[in-house]
Design a protein around this motif. Sequence first.
Motif, short mmCIF file in Angstrom:
data_model
loop_
_atom_site.label_atom_id
_atom_site.label_comp_id
_atom_site.label_asym_id
_atom_site.label_seq_id
_atom_site.Cartn_x
_atom_site.Cartn_y
_atom_site.Cartn_z
N ALA A 25 8.46 49.45 -48.72
CA ALA A 25 8.92 50.43 -47.73
C ALA A 25 10.32 50.93 -48.05
N ILE A 69 3.08 49.60 -43.50
CA ILE A 69 4.06 50.03 -44.51
C ILE A 69 4.59 51.42 -44.16
N GLU A 72 7.21 51.24 -41.50
CA GLU A 72 8.47 50.72 -42.03
C GLU A 72 9.19 51.78 -42.86
N VAL A 73 8.44 52.55 -43.65
CA VAL A 73 9.04 53.64 -44.44
C VAL A 73 9.72 54.62 -43.49
#
Length: 119
Positions: A25, A69, A72-73
């Motif tokens: 991420a 993910i 989170e990115v």
Amino acid sequence: MKIYEEWVESLSQVGIHPISDDTVAKILAIVYVYGGSMELVFNMKMAIDISYSIKRAKMIGGEVPDVSIANEVKRYIKDIEDFLKNAKSVKSDSPFAVEHPQWVKDFMEERYNIKKMWI
């Protein structure tokens, strides 16, 4: 770097994640924000990590991205962009020399030996 690339590929082919989801991420967020930087273009280890990260997050082709993910990115992107909105210029001849989030500086130095970031 060929050995590192083969190591990453070998582990991922047998279902072992050579890079943690959090690191994936961070890599993708940094690429999103700093994508045109020369530091990213010419660092072979980072190029290998970017390639793996895109596959790991399923952000390629018609796949449905990995939701955890992707979230989170987004969080890391927001953190970087919010920081850069108020970033101070660093004393330099370059107009692209600005302060960056501490976690970005630490991450890039520890993982890729990149000590200065330009945008």
